[in-house]
Enzyme design. Sequence first.
Site, PDB file in Angstrom:
ATOM      1  N   HIS A   1      18.425 -27.236  -1.833  1.00 34.73           N
ATOM      2  CA  HIS A   1      19.417 -26.742  -1.568  1.00 34.73           C
ATOM      3  C   HIS A   1      19.377 -27.214   0.401  1.00 34.73           C
ATOM      4  O   HIS A   1      20.003 -26.856   1.346  1.00 34.73           O
ATOM      5  CB  HIS A   1      18.987 -25.570  -1.036  1.00 34.73           C
ATOM      6  CG  HIS A   1      19.851 -24.913  -3.030  1.00 34.73           C
ATOM      7  ND1 HIS A   1      18.236 -24.583  -3.196  1.00 34.73           N
ATOM      8  CD2 HIS A   1      20.620 -24.129  -3.359  1.00 34.73           C
ATOM      9  CE1 HIS A   1      18.476 -23.464  -4.452  1.00 34.73           C
ATOM     10  NE2 HIS A   1      19.954 -23.934  -4.787  1.00 34.73           N
TER      11      HIS A   1
ATOM     12  N   ASP B   1     -27.495 -35.397 -12.622  1.00 37.37           N
ATOM     13  CA  ASP B   1     -27.724 -35.888 -13.695  1.00 37.37           C
ATOM     14  C   ASP B   1     -28.498 -37.457 -13.974  1.00 37.37           C
ATOM     15  O   ASP B   1     -27.706 -38.549 -14.016  1.00 37.37           O
ATOM     16  CB  ASP B   1     -26.988 -35.629 -14.862  1.00 37.37           C
ATOM     17  CG  ASP B   1     -27.051 -35.870 -16.666  1.00 37.37           C
ATOM     18  OD1 ASP B   1     -28.246 -37.125 -16.777  1.00 37.37           O
ATOM     19  OD2 ASP B   1     -26.070 -35.670 -17.086  1.00 37.37           O
TER      20      ASP B   1
ATOM     21  N   HIS C   1     -29.170 -39.171 -17.777  1.00 33.87           N
ATOM     22  CA  HIS C   1     -28.222 -40.206 -18.201  1.00 33.87           C
ATOM     23  C   HIS C   1     -27.884 -41.131 -17.824  1.00 33.87           C
ATOM     24  O   HIS C   1     -27.813 -43.033 -18.240  1.00 33.87           O
ATOM     25  CB  HIS C   1     -27.335 -39.904 -18.742  1.00 33.87           C
ATOM     26  CG  HIS C   1     -25.800 -39.838 -16.987  1.00 33.87           C
ATOM     27  ND1 HIS C   1     -26.112 -39.663 -16.051  1.00 33.87           N
ATOM     28  CD2 HIS C   1     -25.149 -40.666 -17.209  1.00 33.87           C
ATOM     29  CE1 HIS C   1     -25.782 -40.333 -15.425  1.00 33.87           C
ATOM     30  NE2 HIS C   1     -24.332 -40.759 -15.809  1.00 33.87           N
TER      31      HIS C   1
ATOM     32  N   HIS D   1     -25.269 -45.802 -18.836  1.00 35.33           N
ATOM     33  CA  HIS D   1     -25.009 -47.448 -18.229  1.00 35.33           C
ATOM     34  C   HIS D   1     -26.215 -48.238 -18.969  1.00 35.33           C
ATOM     35  O   HIS D   1     -26.404 -49.176 -17.810  1.00 35.33           O
ATOM     36  CB  HIS D   1     -25.171 -46.680 -16.353  1.00 35.33           C
ATOM     37  CG  HIS D   1     -24.226 -45.896 -16.403  1.00 35.33           C
ATOM     38  ND1 HIS D   1     -22.965 -45.492 -17.038  1.00 35.33           N
ATOM     39  CD2 HIS D   1     -24.636 -44.496 -16.213  1.00 35.33           C
ATOM     40  CE1 HIS D   1     -22.128 -44.366 -16.181  1.00 35.33           C
ATOM     41  NE2 HIS D   1     -23.115 -43.809 -16.073  1.00 35.33           N
TER      42      HIS D   1
ATOM     43  N   ASP E   1     -18.964 -43.160 -18.730  1.00 33.18           N
ATOM     44  CA  ASP E   1     -19.020 -41.522 -18.671  1.00 33.18           C
ATOM     45  C   ASP E   1     -18.060 -41.053 -19.120  1.00 33.18           C
ATOM     46  O   ASP E   1     -18.814 -39.649 -19.710  1.00 33.18           O
ATOM     47  CB  ASP E   1     -18.849 -41.816 -16.947  1.00 33.18           C
ATOM     48  CG  ASP E   1     -20.580 -41.723 -16.854  1.00 33.18           C
ATOM     49  OD1 ASP E   1     -21.517 -42.089 -16.937  1.00 33.18           O
ATOM     50  OD2 ASP E   1     -20.054 -42.502 -15.337  1.00 33.18           O
TER      51      ASP E   1
END
Lengths: 439, 181
Positions: free
Chosen positions: A117, A219, A222, A227, A367
């Site tokens: 509006h 982390d 990991h 990786h 990931d």
Amino acid sequence: MTESLLKPDSNAKLAAGIEELVDAEAGNIDRRIFWDESIYNLELERIFARCWIFVAHDTQLPNVGDFLTTTIGEDAVIVSRGEDGKIHTFLNSCTHRGNRVCFAEAGNSRRFTCNFHGWSYGLDGSLKNVSRPQSYSGKSNLDKSKLGLHKARVESYKGMHFACFDPEAPSLEEYLGEFRWYLDVILDNDEGGIEFIDGNIKSRLKCNWKFPAENFVGDSYHAPWTHSSALIAMFGKQPTMRPDRSYHANANGHGWEFGLDFIGNAATLNSPPIIDYLREQEAKFAERLGKVRSRMVGALSSANVFPNLSFLAGHNTFRTWNPKGPRSTELHTWVFLNANAPEELKEEYRRGVMLTFSPAGVFEMDDGENFENCTAVNVGVVTRQQQLHFGMGLDSKIEHEELRGNVYQSQINEANQRAFYQRWADLMGAETWADVPVR
Amino acid sequence: MKTLEQTTRRDHCSVSAELLLEIQQFLYREARLLDNEQYDEWLELLTDDIHYWVPGVQARYRKDEAKFSSERMAYFDDGLEYLKIRVARAKQPSAWAEDPPTRHFHLIGNIEVLPTEDSNEWTVHSVILNHRHRTEDDEMELKARRVDTIRRNSEGLLQLARRKVILQETVLQAKNINTFL
Ligand code: FES
Ligand SMILES: [Fe+2]
């Protein structure tokens, strides 16, 4: 009536049960916190509508009228630079029928005008005009001063703007606590501070937002495994992480895992000019930050500001994990660099982050797969009643001469993850901020 | 007198049917190599000075017109060296996320070949749909418009010299891009 709608009875029951779901001391975490709708809804209220959430860096909105749109939890907001030069954050939802008032994700504007509006709002969210105002003549309770877009508080730390919807929340400074001292490693290693490179890559992961946030808070465990493919493709070997020269540090649920190797993260950007720049600046960094923190500037590391702002020193990327339901997360990724760094480094960082930590990057690619699967398996009712193990480094806490906050020896550790979930449980269980302890 | 058909062809697509077919087959073959993860053979289709660009796309107002820009973040903004690093990672036995492999197809359509000032180079427009399937029910689709520069090298073979991929999404509806588009 409103009271009961805002705080359903089940909240109290649910909140009381949080303690049973998270034993942060021993590192046992119930998987239902990654799956249940009711827990997720409580997170939106007690975490996202209550914490300081990163919305923009100063350099993203340099001019009056610059804006971007994003979310705080699932609440859509506009972040803009007002005529007063300040950053404002307010709901992207018209006070008339609720329509969204801004559809662009970034741009420059003087007004946000609703398509429905035609009500139009200023850069600070205040209602400026309604269309056909004469239609409201006669008896009317149209008070423009009360019909602005709902505003969040905005406070900033060294160019990083955060917004918060809770008037009771502590100041940003208190909220960040000792972690400000760590943030300076990135935000204040040079007198010019940092700038964000233009653009923001966004992607959707079918995972709970906490899996990536806890991954960045601590982390490093990991990294050599997940990786491996990227590390071997780029270097032919794994990086060395020295337990005696690396740490977990946290404060109020914010955490950083890091080595003191100075360039471990930066080295993966495949850019000799970046390494040269860091080496040239090392003495200057040490002057500003002291020897220990200067060694963190490009080091093997990752970090998260509670709840959902993650970053990598050295890679020079910030990212937020925006919840889109218990099993869906929208990732926003930015690249930054020192504002005083030579101009040609812009391209080096921009391209380096795309090669490594964008959705097509050789690191990040692996990931998403993990985060999604950790979430999806919980469809099984038996599966999701099982606990997850966060017990690494239970006795690794140390006193350190220089490092602040809670410090733990060795970056291969789960101390920061436990601190992240402790903070999560503190907030989820607390009726008000007064019940949330400083950690 | 030219027929209407000939006029249309001359004005809008003044390359021979033969060349059109050759370029089409080149793009189909490229797609098949990607589907089969034959990345070394795929790299051979690229010129040494390849620029492979997949910019981030933003939803902006029309008056801005800056949906993407070369200075902004991108998914790919690669020369041959970067593309080789990505391929080297995909080929590692420890690329855990690729085992079992993703099942791909790259569907190419709306191919349009336009001559350039260089008689050995053409601008080629196309639309691509990459469909991916992993494990039991992990399904993702990437959809984009592409603008390529295709060059005939000194040995007479076609090669890809430049590619710009404009994704449909401003928010990538997938956890990653584990292929080339
Ligand atoms: S909903 Fe916005 S003007 Fe009516
Ligand atoms: Fe990772």
